[in-house]
Design a protein around this motif. Structure first.
Motif, PDB file in Angstrom:
ATOM      1  N   GLN A  40       1.309  -5.881 -35.461  1.00 14.96           N
ATOM      2  CA  GLN A  40       1.187  -5.732 -34.008  1.00 14.96           C
ATOM      3  C   GLN A  40       1.695  -6.979 -33.283  1.00 14.96           C
ATOM      4  OE1 GLN A  40      -2.912  -4.813 -33.214  1.00 14.96           O
ATOM      5  NE2 GLN A  40      -2.861  -2.865 -34.329  1.00 14.96           N
ATOM      6  N   ASP A  41       1.293  -8.145 -33.784  1.00 13.12           N
ATOM      7  CA  ASP A  41       1.746  -9.393 -33.169  1.00 13.12           C
ATOM      8  C   ASP A  41       3.266  -9.515 -33.262  1.00 13.12           C
ATOM      9  OD1 ASP A  41      -0.879  -9.972 -32.664  1.00 13.12           O
ATOM     10  OD2 ASP A  41      -1.111 -11.346 -34.369  1.00 13.12           O
ATOM     11  N   TYR A  42       3.800  -9.155 -34.407  1.00 12.70           N
ATOM     12  CA  TYR A  42       5.252  -9.205 -34.617  1.00 12.70           C
ATOM     13  C   TYR A  42       5.970  -8.257 -33.661  1.00 12.70           C
ATOM     14  CZ  TYR A  42       9.556  -7.463 -36.805  1.00 12.70           C
ATOM     15  OH  TYR A  42      10.826  -7.003 -37.035  1.00 12.70           O
ATOM     16  N   ALA A  43       5.466  -7.016 -33.527  1.00  5.02           N
ATOM     17  CA  ALA A  43       6.096  -6.032 -32.648  1.00  5.02           C
ATOM     18  C   ALA A  43       6.080  -6.502 -31.194  1.00  5.02           C
ATOM     19  CB  ALA A  43       5.396  -4.676 -32.783  1.00  5.02           C
ATOM     20  N   LYS A  44       5.011  -7.165 -30.788  1.00  7.90           N
ATOM     21  CA  LYS A  44       4.935  -7.642 -29.402  1.00  7.90           C
ATOM     22  C   LYS A  44       5.917  -8.790 -29.160  1.00  7.90           C
ATOM     23  CE  LYS A  44       0.199  -6.084 -28.751  1.00  7.90           C
ATOM     24  NZ  LYS A  44      -1.238  -6.444 -28.674  1.00  7.90           N
ATOM     25  N   VAL A  45       6.131  -9.614 -30.171  1.00  7.40           N
ATOM     26  CA  VAL A  45       7.133 -10.672 -30.040  1.00  7.40           C
ATOM     27  C   VAL A  45       8.523 -10.061 -29.909  1.00  7.40           C
ATOM     28  CG1 VAL A  45       8.294 -12.558 -31.269  1.00  7.40           C
ATOM     29  CG2 VAL A  45       5.795 -12.436 -31.226  1.00  7.40           C
ATOM     30  N   ARG A  46       8.810  -9.061 -30.724  1.00  3.68           N
ATOM     31  CA  ARG A  46      10.128  -8.423 -30.689  1.00  3.68           C
ATOM     32  C   ARG A  46      10.279  -7.488 -29.484  1.00  3.68           C
ATOM     33  NH1 ARG A  46      13.660  -9.836 -30.904  1.00  3.68           N
ATOM     34  NH2 ARG A  46      14.833  -7.924 -31.289  1.00  3.68           N
ATOM     35  N   GLY A  47       9.171  -6.976 -28.955  1.00  2.64           N
ATOM     36  CA  GLY A  47       9.259  -6.067 -27.823  1.00  2.64           C
ATOM     37  C   GLY A  47       9.585  -4.643 -28.204  1.00  2.64           C
ATOM     38  N   ARG A  48       9.517  -4.332 -29.482  1.00  5.03           N
ATOM     39  CA  ARG A  48       9.820  -2.964 -29.918  1.00  5.03           C
ATOM     40  C   ARG A  48       9.253  -2.703 -31.303  1.00  5.03           C
ATOM     41  NH1 ARG A  48      15.176  -5.182 -30.115  1.00  5.03           N
ATOM     42  NH2 ARG A  48      15.657  -4.054 -28.196  1.00  5.03           N
ATOM     43  N   VAL A  49       8.993  -1.426 -31.553  1.00  4.66           N
ATOM     44  CA  VAL A  49       8.736  -0.921 -32.898  1.00  4.66           C
ATOM     45  C   VAL A  49       9.961  -0.117 -33.287  1.00  4.66           C
ATOM     46  CG1 VAL A  49       7.368   0.670 -34.294  1.00  4.66           C
ATOM     47  CG2 VAL A  49       6.235  -0.843 -32.647  1.00  4.66           C
ATOM     48  N   ALA A  50      10.584  -0.457 -34.404  1.00  5.71           N
ATOM     49  CA  ALA A  50      11.829   0.201 -34.808  1.00  5.71           C
ATOM     50  C   ALA A  50      11.611   1.022 -36.066  1.00  5.71           C
ATOM     51  CB  ALA A  50      12.923  -0.848 -35.053  1.00  5.71           C
ATOM     52  N   ILE A  51      12.100   2.276 -36.033  1.00  5.44           N
ATOM     53  CA  ILE A  51      12.113   3.107 -37.241  1.00  5.44           C
ATOM     54  C   ILE A  51      13.470   3.780 -37.340  1.00  5.44           C
ATOM     55  CG2 ILE A  51       9.626   3.556 -37.077  1.00  5.44           C
ATOM     56  CD1 ILE A  51      10.401   6.511 -36.399  1.00  5.44           C
ATOM     57  N   GLN A  52      13.791   4.249 -38.540  1.00 12.43           N
ATOM     58  CA  GLN A  52      15.031   4.978 -38.788  1.00 12.43           C
ATOM     59  C   GLN A  52      14.695   6.298 -39.450  1.00 12.43           C
ATOM     60  OE1 GLN A  52      17.664   3.026 -41.521  1.00 12.43           O
ATOM     61  NE2 GLN A  52      19.265   4.576 -41.406  1.00 12.43           N
ATOM     62  N   THR A  53      15.250   7.377 -38.926  1.00 12.59           N
ATOM     63  CA  THR A  53      15.082   8.684 -39.562  1.00 12.59           C
ATOM     64  C   THR A  53      16.463   9.195 -39.951  1.00 12.59           C
ATOM     65  OG1 THR A  53      15.148   9.839 -37.433  1.00 12.59           O
ATOM     66  CG2 THR A  53      12.996   9.214 -38.278  1.00 12.59           C
ATOM     67  N   GLY A  54      16.586   9.708 -41.166  1.00 14.86           N
ATOM     68  CA  GLY A  54      17.900  10.100 -41.666  1.00 14.86           C
ATOM     69  C   GLY A  54      17.957  11.543 -42.107  1.00 14.86           C
ATOM     70  N   PHE A  55      19.082  12.170 -41.829  1.00 10.64           N
ATOM     71  CA  PHE A  55      19.285  13.561 -42.215  1.00 10.64           C
ATOM     72  C   PHE A  55      20.051  13.700 -43.529  1.00 10.64           C
ATOM     73  CE2 PHE A  55      18.183  14.107 -37.852  1.00 10.64           C
ATOM     74  CZ  PHE A  55      17.655  15.380 -37.753  1.00 10.64           C
ATOM     75  N   SER A  56      20.457  12.581 -44.136  1.00  8.35           N
ATOM     76  CA  SER A  56      21.265  12.669 -45.348  1.00  8.35           C
ATOM     77  C   SER A  56      20.465  13.310 -46.479  1.00  8.35           C
ATOM     78  CB  SER A  56      21.749  11.281 -45.760  1.00  8.35           C
ATOM     79  OG  SER A  56      22.569  10.727 -44.776  1.00  8.35           O
ATOM     80  N   ASP A  57      19.530  12.557 -47.041  1.00  9.06           N
ATOM     81  CA  ASP A  57      18.724  13.113 -48.124  1.00  9.06           C
ATOM     82  C   ASP A  57      17.752  14.167 -47.617  1.00  9.06           C
ATOM     83  OD1 ASP A  57      19.840  11.797 -50.276  1.00  9.06           O
ATOM     84  OD2 ASP A  57      18.678   9.995 -49.922  1.00  9.06           O
ATOM     85  N   ALA A  58      17.259  13.996 -46.374  1.00  9.67           N
ATOM     86  CA  ALA A  58      16.335  14.993 -45.835  1.00  9.67           C
ATOM     87  C   ALA A  58      17.030  16.351 -45.745  1.00  9.67           C
ATOM     88  CB  ALA A  58      15.838  14.558 -44.466  1.00  9.67           C
ATOM     89  N   GLY A  59      18.217  16.360 -45.176  1.00 12.98           N
ATOM     90  CA  GLY A  59      18.942  17.615 -45.039  1.00 12.98           C
ATOM     91  C   GLY A  59      19.378  18.195 -46.350  1.00 12.98           C
ATOM     92  N   ARG A  60      19.533  17.343 -47.349  1.00 14.07           N
ATOM     93  CA  ARG A  60      19.935  17.824 -48.667  1.00 14.07           C
ATOM     94  C   ARG A  60      18.757  18.413 -49.423  1.00 14.07           C
ATOM     95  NH1 ARG A  60      21.920  13.952 -53.573  1.00 14.07           N
ATOM     96  NH2 ARG A  60      20.722  12.435 -52.372  1.00 14.07           N
ATOM     97  N   PHE A  61      17.598  17.764 -49.356  1.00 13.95           N
ATOM     98  CA  PHE A  61      16.490  18.155 -50.225  1.00 13.95           C
ATOM     99  C   PHE A  61      15.457  19.063 -49.567  1.00 13.95           C
ATOM    100  CE2 PHE A  61      17.825  14.238 -52.574  1.00 13.95           C
ATOM    101  CZ  PHE A  61      18.241  14.912 -53.714  1.00 13.95           C
ATOM    102  N   VAL A  62      15.397  19.121 -48.245  1.00 16.37           N
ATOM    103  CA  VAL A  62      14.483  20.081 -47.620  1.00 16.37           C
ATOM    104  C   VAL A  62      15.219  21.032 -46.692  1.00 16.37           C
ATOM    105  CG1 VAL A  62      12.566  18.459 -47.753  1.00 16.37           C
ATOM    106  CG2 VAL A  62      13.866  18.614 -45.643  1.00 16.37           C
ATOM    107  N   GLY A  63      16.519  20.840 -46.495  1.00 14.44           N
ATOM    108  CA  GLY A  63      17.289  21.695 -45.597  1.00 14.44           C
ATOM    109  C   GLY A  63      17.365  21.089 -44.207  1.00 14.44           C
TER     110      GLY A  63
END
Length: 922
Positions: free
Chosen positions: A462-485
């Motif tokens: 939480q302290d780190y996110a407030k210093v950076r001013g953001r919470v960053a995540i990445q969602t990908g369709f490569s393996d997701a789209g391959r293995f679950v459609g």
């Protein structure tokens, strides 16, 4: 049948026969017609090349026309005018709020998606930009796709994107000056931000050395400074800041040249490192003073000059000392190995346990930053630690302002993120690095909500996110789209994004931004919606997910990828780049109306959740089925062109190739193979079966719901190009009965021996049955899908749909004929004894799995045409032996071996044409 028109007509006529004989396969029958002509000499490989060339041209033109439809209008005047229409703010404060934060972060990624040759890219882009022109080009030589090539292409695309953004910023400043003449100087537009991971992505790669990344970053710095210099020179050729920016650009270019060399030798590295780290008046590490001076000068300047100065300042604010921000990427396992070495050398700690979290929490709280240098970086053996060291050197000696993203692939435990945070703090860069977990495997998506709840509850994070001013995540369709459609992946990612908004709100992080990077690829095969820019953006980050953040009071920073040669097409010319960014700006993807009534899709979860789960289960059945795996890997990767510097498969031996696992093939080539086999299984399969037993109610939901209609637009777009008959046709290549029957009744008596040999060899082959079973499963599911279609009227009807389908059918028939020619030639080559542990059967198997280069190498070694002759020696004693001619194997090569090579080359041209008709590779 030596014209494309004749082939199209013949295929249409053959299709009519399916009414009387449902099992009749028009695609394979046309391939047999062509094969007979080819083996009789009525058709030559040269004739095939001419037919393929004509179809290639048509495919390129259709690809260009599709891109034009997606971005039009493409005229700069129309797009600059459109910007005025999408800025409806009636107050300056609202106008600033809309345009001083990025509407979108665009990341220019690579991976193996460089299908088009440079000349083809240029021709397609030119036609797409103005809606006319000739996209037909001949490219006999295709460049080798190296990392340096990919990086150069990324820089071209980013440069055009920067130019387009400058025009947009200038237009926004003009609008603000006209509407608010007393306040407009306060505006600091930042409508788009650009980034790249080309040259920095270490996940799954061993060919990128650390000094390559440093060299790329220095080269980007030099190029960006040169572009700033050019912009400032256009404003004022005698501007005093040129005296600082120009030398800084030259200095960066010199240092880039230093790091472009091989620096594995400590002496060479020492020289390069000392030059970069030494104090030098030309060594620029921050643009903040330049931005302040330009803004101050603009306040006193005439309007036109002021707008130009503020536009340059806006570019500096957006990009910093590089062509854009950069993304490093590592794998979670690499981080685990690194943190164990640092905190758990005995390997006693389970990083998935609560105890690991406690241990890491204490380590982060007590860690003291360490200094580092290039020597420390050079001797570091851990990939993950090496990345943090490289980031520290970039921030210290290249660009001290622009933050760096650290993407962590296969990140499924909060401890992994805390390990990354530990290293960021250890090297004193936690205030400049955005650590971002990647969710794309089925497990990561299924457990991602719990992951986010636990991570965001950690005080250190939480302290780190407030210093950076953001919470960053990445969602990908490569393996997701391959293995679950693709559809279940989109819905699962959407739910995960919703969980992020809740976790941020629950843990007191509503005052920081949520940066969501969706690496959704560039085609229906990888997750990008093909219907238009609105669907493309909403597919990755839906209105429902956006409203969750808006209602929680969390600012959203959406980020998407434009990947490889296909993604870069959107920015291939200045006009295309402007059109692309204008279409995005019109949609305001970072904003949403939180008061819009909920979509029925989310209110009727009794239906929508069952729909999601049924499709996912159906896709899982395919993935777990040996039938599906065997069919997809039947030709290995030999059906695909090399399209990137990153390898598409992991190494295996010949015997392993016969039972290749789907996990040996990366996501992009997997999805490309589906297109080439004629059926995007991971998009279409399961939708029809999910509706069984509840057609009317589900159809009503999908027709009424905007999200439901969007799902069906994707399915229809894929289905419009799909052909179950084509899938079945590939299996007939391995049908022993087909080869045994082909010369029946003496119709092709000259092929009796090779056909008999093929029939005998393929008796034991399982691929015919595999393709038949897969085609049957797809057909049953498709029947249910079309029953659902009957209840949901199509929103978009493409008039050329059948024309494109027939064109693909002809291309597939031509390829099947070429494959038959290769099989016949291969089996006609005389038997030879085992050499280098390779037998004749091994060579045949290489041909059947399209490992053609290896097969040809072995055949040419076995049957050489260059060999010593008697006349090459100056010996005095006569010899009557050899008593035969010295022709060697030249005739055998010209009759069998060279035609295999020629036919395979033509088949790869067909691959490119089919990919262009689908709209992308991958």
């Amino acid at each position: 049948m030596t014209s494309v028109g004749a082939l199209l007509d013949r295929l249409q006529a053959l299709h009519s026969r399916t009414e009387e004989t449902p099992l009749f396969n028009p695609v394979f029958q046309l391939s047999l017609d062509l094969s007979r002509d080819l083996e009789s000499g009525r058709l030559t490989l040269g004739d095939c090349a001419a037919l393929i060339g004509e179809l290639e041209c048509a495919a390129l033109e259709r690809r260009a026309d599709r891109l034009h439809r997606l971005v039009e209008p493409s005229e700069p005047e129309a797009n600059l005018a459109a910007l005025a229409q999408c800025t409806h703010a009636d107050e300056f404060a609202r106008f600033r709020a809309a345009w001083e934060v990025p509407q979108l972060h665009a990341v220019f990624t690579a991976h193996p998606t460089f299908l088009l040759a440079p000349e083809e890219t240029e021709a397609v882009a030119a036609r797409a930009a103005d809606g006319s022109g000739n996209a037909c080009v001949t490219c006999p030589e295709r460049p080798k796709i190296t990392l340096a090539y990919e990086h150069a292409e990324a820089m071209k695309a980013i440069a055009n994107a920067q130019g387009a953004r400058d025009r947009i910023v200038g237009r926004l400043l003009e609008i603000a000056r006209e509407r608010w003449p007393g306040e407009w100087h306060e505006l600091a537009p930042l409508p788009f931000r650009f980034a790249t991971w080309v040259g920095y992505d270490m996940d799954g790669r061993t060919d990128i050395k650390w000094f390559h990344s440093i060299g790329f970053r220095l080269a980007e710095k030099a190029e960006r400074l040169q572009r700033y210099v050019a912009s400032l020179r256009d404003i004022d050729a005698a501007h005093p800041l040129l005296g600082e920016l120009g030398p800084a650009a030259d200095y960066a270019a010199d240092r880039a040249a230093d790091f472009a060399a091989d620096l594995t030798d400590p002496a060479a590295l020492s020289v390069a490192a000392n030059r970069l780290t030494a104090n030098d008046p030309r060594k620029c590490l921050s643009l903040a003073p330049f931005i302040d001076e330009l803004e101050a000068e603009a306040r006193e300047a005439e309007p036109e000059r002021a707008i130009a100065l503020k536009t340059l300042a806006a570019a500096m604010r957006a990009d910093g000392l590089g062509m854009g921000w950069i993304h490093f990427r590592v794998n979670a396992k690499q981080l685990h190995n690194a943190i164990r070495r640092r905190l758990d050398p005995k390997g006693e700690l389970d990083l998935a346990s609560k105890g690991a979290i406690v241990h890491l929490r204490r380590a982060i709280a007590s860690v003291k930053p360490l200094r580092s240098n290039f020597a420390a970086l050079a001797i570091e053996s851990s990939t993950a630690i090496r990345q943090f060291l490289a980031m520290a050197q970039i921030l210290q000696h290249i660009d001290g302002d622009a933050p760096i993203r650290m993407l962590v692939a296969e990140c499924e435990d909060p401890a992994t993120m805390l390990a990354a945070l530990y290293f960021a703090r250890l090297f004193g860069i936690e205030d400049k690095v955005d650590i971002s977990p990647l969710f794309e495997t089925e497990s990561a998506l299924e457990h991602g909500g719990r992951f986010l709840d636990e991570l965001l509850a950690e005080t250190e994070y939480q302290d780190y996110a407030k210093v950076r001013g953001r919470v960053a995540i990445q969602t990908g369709f490569s393996d997701a789209g391959r293995f679950v459609g693709q559809i279940p992946a989109s819905l699962a990612i959407e739910r995960l994004q919703g969980r992020l908004s809740k976790a941020m709100a629950d843990n007191g992080l509503s005052d920081v931004a949520a940066l969501i990077f969706d690496t959704h690829g560039e085609s229906m095969g990888r997750g990008a919606h093909p219907n238009g820019m609105q669907d493309r953006l909403e597919w990755a980050l839906s209105p429902w997910a956006r409203r969750r953040f808006a209602r929680a009071g969390i600012r959203l920073e959406p980020e998407v990828s434009f990947q490889g040669g296909d993604g870069y097409l959107w920015f291939a010319t200045p006009d295309l780049a402007l059109a692309t960014l204008t279409r995005i700006a019109e949609l305001h993807p970072a904003e949403t109306d939180k008061d819009v009534p909920a979509d029925l899709f989310y209110r009727r979860t009794d239906l929508s959740l069952d729909f999601y789960r049924a499709i996912k289960d159906h896709q899982r059945q395919h993935l777990e089925s040996r039938t599906y795996s065997r069919a997809i890997t039947a030709f290995g990767l030999g059906m695909l062109n090399p399209t990137g510097s990153r390898v598409s498969r992991r190494q295996s031996d010949l015997s392993a190739d016969r039972e290749m696992s789907l996990r040996q093939i990366r996501a992009i080539p997997h999805n490309a193979i589906l297109q080439q086999l004629g059926y995007p299984v991971n998009v279409i399969a399961g939708v029809g079966s999910a509706a069984e037993g509840n057609y009317e109610e589900l159809a009503a939901l999908l027709a009424e719901s905007p999200r439901g209609r969007q799902l069906m637009r994707l399915v229809r777009a894929a289905d419009a190009l799909a052909s179950v008959k084509t899938v079945a046709a590939f299996g007939e290549l391995f049908n022993s009965a087909y080869w045994a029957s082909r010369p029946y009744r003496g119709t092709e008596s000259h092929l009796a021996r090779p056909c008999e040999a093929l029939a005998e060899y393929l008796v034991k082959d399982d691929r015919n049955g595999v393709f038949r079973r897969l085609a049957s499963r797809l057909r049953v599911d498709a029947l249910k899908l079309h029953r659902l279609y009957e209840l949901i009227p199509p929103e978009i009807v493409r008039e050329d749909r059948e024309d494109v389908r027939r064109m693909i059918g002809v291309l597939q028939a031509l390829r099947l004929a070429l494959f038959q020619h290769m099989f016949i030639c291969a089996v006609s080559i005389p038997a030879f004894s085992r050499a280098n542990d390779i037998s004749r059967d091994d060579v045949l198997e290489m041909v059947f799995t399209l490992r053609i280069e290896e097969a040809l190498e072995q055949l040419r070694r076995t049957f050489p045409t260059e060999f010593p002759r008697l006349r090459d020696f100056s010996v005095s004693e006569p010899s009557d032996y050899p008593d035969s001619g010295e022709e060697g194997y030249g005739a055998l090569r010209s009759r069998f071996i060279d035609p295999i090579e020629g036919a395979y080359g033509l088949s790869l041209r067909i691959t490119r044409a089919i990919a262009n008709l689908f709209g992308a590779h991958g």
